[in-house]
Design a protein around this motif. Structure first.
Motif, mmCIF file in Angstrom:
data_model
loop_
_atom_site.group_PDB
_atom_site.id
_atom_site.type_symbol
_atom_site.label_atom_id
_atom_site.label_comp_id
_atom_site.label_asym_id
_atom_site.label_seq_id
_atom_site.Cartn_x
_atom_site.Cartn_y
_atom_site.Cartn_z
ATOM 1 N N GLY A 9 0.808 -1.213 0.000
ATOM 2 C CA GLY A 9 0.000 0.000 0.000
ATOM 3 C C GLY A 9 0.839 1.261 0.000
ATOM 4 O O GLY A 9 0.530 2.232 -0.700
ATOM 5 N N ILE A 10 1.941 1.258 0.784
ATOM 6 C CA ILE A 10 2.832 2.420 0.830
ATOM 7 C C ILE A 10 4.025 2.220 -0.103
ATOM 8 O O ILE A 10 4.249 2.994 -1.032
ATOM 9 N N LEU A 131 -5.493 -0.232 3.108
ATOM 10 C CA LEU A 131 -5.150 0.587 4.270
ATOM 11 C C LEU A 131 -3.905 1.425 3.986
ATOM 12 O O LEU A 131 -3.863 2.631 4.286
ATOM 13 N N GLY A 132 -2.889 0.809 3.388
ATOM 14 C CA GLY A 132 -1.661 1.534 3.081
ATOM 15 C C GLY A 132 -1.866 2.610 2.035
ATOM 16 O O GLY A 132 -1.295 3.711 2.136
ATOM 17 N N ILE A 133 -2.681 2.319 1.034
ATOM 18 C CA ILE A 133 -2.969 3.315 -0.005
ATOM 19 C C ILE A 133 -3.683 4.518 0.607
ATOM 20 O O ILE A 133 -3.325 5.673 0.348
ATOM 21 N N GLY A 238 -7.924 3.719 -2.024
ATOM 22 C CA GLY A 238 -7.591 2.939 -0.836
ATOM 23 C C GLY A 238 -8.805 2.537 -0.028
ATOM 24 O O GLY A 238 -8.920 1.387 0.415
ATOM 25 N N LEU A 239 -9.736 3.470 0.167
ATOM 26 C CA LEU A 239 -10.939 3.164 0.952
ATOM 27 C C LEU A 239 -11.794 2.112 0.255
ATOM 28 O O LEU A 239 -12.376 1.231 0.909
ATOM 29 N N LEU A 291 -11.440 1.070 -9.615
ATOM 30 C CA LEU A 291 -10.081 0.538 -9.492
ATOM 31 C C LEU A 291 -9.871 -0.013 -8.082
ATOM 32 O O LEU A 291 -9.467 -1.174 -7.905
ATOM 33 N N GLY A 292 -10.151 0.813 -7.064
ATOM 34 C CA GLY A 292 -9.962 0.364 -5.695
ATOM 35 C C GLY A 292 -10.854 -0.797 -5.315
ATOM 36 O O GLY A 292 -10.444 -1.692 -4.572
ATOM 37 N N GLY A 293 -12.060 -0.809 -5.862
ATOM 38 C CA GLY A 293 -13.013 -1.844 -5.499
ATOM 39 C C GLY A 293 -12.790 -3.181 -6.166
ATOM 40 O O GLY A 293 -13.493 -4.147 -5.838
#
Length: 380
Positions: A9-10, A131-133, A238-239, A291-293
């Motif tokens: 994520g980071i 979470l990291g994103i 991210g969320l 994208l996130g989902g």
């Protein structure tokens, strides 16, 4: 969860929100920006192949924790580099470390969960990427508002990635307390049928998602209409990723892994196309949400399929699947960067990426990974 938040994520995805500041300060072309992204994915591919070695010396936990520290160090190191070769080297090493964390860390965590009879919690492990994103997006936004330059952005997010390592050391016990199945170390006589086809689908997925994952924030900053949403789009990615693994795991259980994989690829293709063709606030939000989902859900479904194909050699199955994914990721940013410089717009690379995702959806439903089967209980 924290391990993937730090390394993936980071360590892997913080490049996206920091990239616009780097482009402006260093006058980077889109092609060079794509090349730096691809260097990370070349390392990711190398790490996946190395993690598949049947006689990797030492313990999985030692490699996992060492790679976690190395990933944090190379992330912070980006803030101290000042040349293209330095960026390429750091992203190459960081990508290698992230692959070791994903492959070996996932094998360790899933073994522990299985041994404890809590395999359903695997979704929490993969949710760490989201979470990291989200954390890196919030950090970068806050720091930019405070006037931080691109160097400070890298130093702070790298320090954040390092800060969670002691927690991971405490949370992931040594293998002696929860030994992996004895068959894991046994040499495989041949690659299980279907892994190659699964790797091909995952490679197309990697090519398709990474174009938007690399350039989304830069494209939003360049759009007069959508520019106001720049602080929000990567946070939304991210969320949306946080619950996606559990949601797609449920879909795989309910409808079968191949149908769920295909559906997620189709939704992601819609989001990728929207990001390039609809450069408005609504288009940017749709691209970020889809994208996130989907991207971590597809990753988790691919891992579940690999586990089903090779239950006695999960590390190798994970590594081969990750390697296919890595090949697609390497090609995606370079090709997208070249097309962006040549056409001046995001439409062409987005359509190409969406086409790759559509092809992945078609192949998975036409027999890619058929050995996995379509039963309702194969992903959970």
């Amino acid at each position: 969860m924290l391990a993937l938040a730090s390394a993936m994520g980071i360590g892997r995805f913080a490049y996206t929100p920091i990239l616009p500041a780097m482009i402006e300060a260093l006058d980077l072309s889109k092609a060079r920006a794509g090349l730096i992204a691809s260097a990370n994915f070349v390392g990711y591919l190398a790490g996946a192949l190395a993690a598949a070695a049947p006689r990797l010396p030492g313990s999985r936990r030692a490699w996992f924790l060492g790679s976690l520290l190395l990933g944090a160090a190379t992330t912070a190191g980006m803030g101290m580099a000042g040349s293209l070769p330095g960026f390429l080297l750091l992203r190459l090493i960081g990508g290698t470390a992230s692959a070791f964390v994903l492959v070996l860390g996932s094998a360790l965590v899933l073994d522990h969960l299985t041994a404890a009879g809590r395999g359903s919690l695997s979704a929490l492990h993969f949710a760490g990427v989201g979470l990291g994103i989200a954390a890196s997006a919030a950090l970068v936004t806050a720091l930019e508002k405070a006037g931080a330059d691109w160097r400070m952005l890298w130093l702070v997010v790298g320090g954040t990635a390092a800060a969670v390592v002691p927690l991971v050391v405490w949370l992931v016990p040594g293998e002696a307390t929860a030994p992996r199945p004895t068959s894991v170390a046994a040499p495989a006589a041949r690659r299980p049928s279907g892994l190659g086809r699964l790797a091909l689908c995952h490679g197309l997925f990697g090519f398709g998602y990474v174009v938007t994952a690399t350039f989304l924030v830069a494209v939003v900053r360049a759009s007069p209409e959508a520019q106001v949403l720049e602080p929000a789009v990567w946070l939304l990615v991210g969320l949306a990723a946080l619950p996606s693994t559990a949601a797609w795991g449920w879909a795989g259980t309910r409808f079968g892994p191949r149908r769920a994989y295909a559906a997620a690829c189709l939704l992601e293709a819609l989001g990728v196309a929207a990001g390039g063709l609809w450069t408005t606030p609504a288009g940017a939000l749709l691209a970020a949400a889809l994208l996130g989902g989907t991207f971590m859900g597809i990753t988790a479904l691919g891992f579940a399929a690999a586990r089903a194909l090779a239950p006695d050699d999960q590390r190798r199955a994970f590594a081969l699947t990750t390697a296919g994914f890595g090949v697609g990721q390497i090609a995606g940013p370079v090709m997208a960067g070249l097309l962006l410089d040549r056409t001046g717009g995001f439409a062409a690379p987005s359509l190409l990426a969406a086409g790759a995702l559509l092809l992945a959806a078609l192949l998975i439903t036409r027999g890619c990974g058929t050995s996995v089967g379509g039963g309702p209980n194969e992903v959970g």
